[in-house]
Design a protein around this motif. Sequence first.
Motif, short mmCIF file in Angstrom:
data_model
loop_
_atom_site.label_atom_id
_atom_site.label_comp_id
_atom_site.label_asym_id
_atom_site.label_seq_id
_atom_site.Cartn_x
_atom_site.Cartn_y
_atom_site.Cartn_z
N THR A 85 -2.32 0.72 -2.76
CA THR A 85 -2.06 1.94 -1.99
C THR A 85 -2.36 1.66 -0.53
OG1 THR A 85 -2.67 3.35 -3.87
CG2 THR A 85 -2.76 4.38 -1.70
N VAL A 86 -1.49 2.13 0.36
CA VAL A 86 -1.75 2.05 1.79
C VAL A 86 -1.57 3.43 2.40
CG1 VAL A 86 -1.08 -0.36 2.21
CG2 VAL A 86 0.65 1.44 2.33
N GLU A 87 -2.24 3.65 3.52
CA GLU A 87 -2.02 4.90 4.24
C GLU A 87 -1.15 4.61 5.45
OE1 GLU A 87 -5.42 7.46 4.71
OE2 GLU A 87 -4.48 8.44 6.45
N VAL A 88 -0.03 5.32 5.54
CA VAL A 88 0.83 5.24 6.72
C VAL A 88 1.23 6.65 7.11
CG1 VAL A 88 1.83 2.91 6.43
CG2 VAL A 88 2.91 4.86 5.30
N ALA A 89 1.29 6.90 8.40
CA ALA A 89 1.73 8.21 8.91
C ALA A 89 1.01 9.37 8.21
CB ALA A 89 3.25 8.36 8.77
N THR A 131 6.36 -4.52 12.79
CA THR A 131 5.57 -3.40 12.26
C THR A 131 5.60 -3.36 10.73
OG1 THR A 131 7.55 -2.04 12.61
CG2 THR A 131 5.84 -1.93 14.30
N THR A 132 5.62 -4.53 10.11
CA THR A 132 5.65 -4.57 8.65
C THR A 132 4.30 -4.16 8.07
OG1 THR A 132 5.10 -6.91 8.76
CG2 THR A 132 7.42 -6.38 8.49
N VAL A 133 4.35 -3.48 6.93
CA VAL A 133 3.15 -3.18 6.14
C VAL A 133 3.44 -3.69 4.74
CG1 VAL A 133 1.67 -1.36 5.19
CG2 VAL A 133 2.60 -1.13 7.51
N GLU A 134 2.80 -4.79 4.39
CA GLU A 134 3.12 -5.39 3.09
C GLU A 134 2.10 -4.98 2.04
OE1 GLU A 134 2.91 -9.36 4.71
OE2 GLU A 134 1.15 -9.75 3.44
N MET A 135 2.58 -4.93 0.81
CA MET A 135 1.72 -4.53 -0.29
C MET A 135 2.33 -5.06 -1.58
SD MET A 135 2.63 -0.44 -0.50
CE MET A 135 1.20 -0.12 -1.53
N ASN A 136 1.71 -4.72 -2.68
CA ASN A 136 2.30 -5.07 -3.97
C ASN A 136 1.92 -4.01 -4.99
OD1 ASN A 136 3.76 -6.59 -5.94
ND2 ASN A 136 3.25 -8.47 -4.83
N THR A 194 1.68 4.43 -2.77
CA THR A 194 1.31 3.52 -3.86
C THR A 194 2.58 2.85 -4.37
OG1 THR A 194 -0.51 4.98 -4.48
CG2 THR A 194 0.19 3.36 -6.13
N MET A 195 2.52 1.54 -4.53
CA MET A 195 3.68 0.81 -5.04
C MET A 195 3.55 0.69 -6.56
SD MET A 195 5.17 -2.90 -3.83
CE MET A 195 6.03 -2.30 -2.38
N TYR A 201 15.13 -14.82 -1.83
CA TYR A 201 14.21 -14.23 -2.80
C TYR A 201 13.48 -13.03 -2.18
CZ TYR A 201 10.24 -13.75 -5.97
OH TYR A 201 9.30 -13.25 -6.84
N GLY A 202 13.56 -11.90 -2.83
CA GLY A 202 12.98 -10.69 -2.25
C GLY A 202 11.79 -10.15 -3.02
N GLY A 203 11.13 -11.04 -3.81
CA GLY A 203 10.01 -10.54 -4.61
C GLY A 203 10.52 -9.65 -5.72
N GLU A 204 9.68 -8.75 -6.17
CA GLU A 204 10.08 -7.86 -7.26
C GLU A 204 10.39 -6.46 -6.74
OE1 GLU A 204 7.76 -7.86 -10.77
OE2 GLU A 204 7.75 -10.05 -10.92
N PRO A 205 11.33 -5.79 -7.40
CA PRO A 205 11.67 -4.43 -7.00
C PRO A 205 10.53 -3.48 -7.35
CG PRO A 205 12.71 -4.94 -9.08
CD PRO A 205 12.04 -6.21 -8.63
N ALA A 206 10.50 -2.35 -6.68
CA ALA A 206 9.40 -1.42 -6.88
C ALA A 206 9.88 0.02 -6.78
CB ALA A 206 8.31 -1.66 -5.83
N GLY A 207 8.96 0.91 -7.12
CA GLY A 207 9.11 2.33 -6.82
C GLY A 207 7.90 2.71 -5.98
N PHE A 208 7.91 3.94 -5.46
CA PHE A 208 6.75 4.41 -4.68
C PHE A 208 6.27 5.75 -5.21
CE2 PHE A 208 8.82 1.84 -1.23
CZ PHE A 208 7.76 0.97 -1.00
#
Length: 237
Positions: A102-106, A93-98, A111-112, A129-136
């Motif tokens: 912006t994605v809509e969930v629940a 049930t992954t929802v990937e973004m960068n 927005t990342m 490797y985990g990509g880059e860190p983010a905030g939401f």
Amino acid sequence: MGLGAGARFTWLGHATFLVETPGKKTLLVDPWLEGNPSCPKNLKAPAHVDALLVTHGHFDHLGEAPALAKKHRCPVVSNYEIACWLRSKGVETTVEMNKGGTVEVAGVRVTMVSADHSCGITDGDRIVYGGEPAGFVVTLENGFRFYHAGDTNVFGDMKLIGELYKPDLAMLPVGDLYTMGPREAALAVKLLGVRRVVPMHFGTFPPLTGKPAELKSLCASMKGVEILELAPGESLE
Ligand code: NI
Ligand code: MN
């Protein structure tokens, strides 16, 4: 404490927040529960979760995301690399973004945004490797918007986050050592132009020495700014 958000924000210690939205959905940000020494025992296993949000791959944020996603069959929002890793662990049930997306969930819009940190995933004796860190930045059903900064130092583009999204509430790390401490966080408050701030990522372990009280005194001259200190398990609504 009154936010008037129509939502309830419960701090589970460290960077983990349980958000009950105006649409009666439950979001879990940085779901570190079992291993989280600050998480109250009675809150380690939420009965219902509609979406998980993971800011970056460190164990204290990725937490129990694989097990919780499988148990609740709920979307897990993360960057692409963490989503790939989650799929390798059987999460469907992954929802990937960068960043910038912006994605809509629940029923909420996620927005990342950037964070200034690192992001390796500890997997056995390796670091993946985990990509880059983010905030939401999360926009709730009624338009109320919060910014969860993840782990980060202050960075100049927090001004852009403020300008673009005008968050009503920000969860900011203040613990120092692995993230910014109060001095940097005070500048973050200024750059974001946010009025209400919940300090996080402090006190979990002895080396996380930054204190909300220090942030409060550094922000004392900023008009209208409220530093809302929560105890683990305490809620804001
Ligand atoms: Ni981290
Ligand atoms: Mn961390």
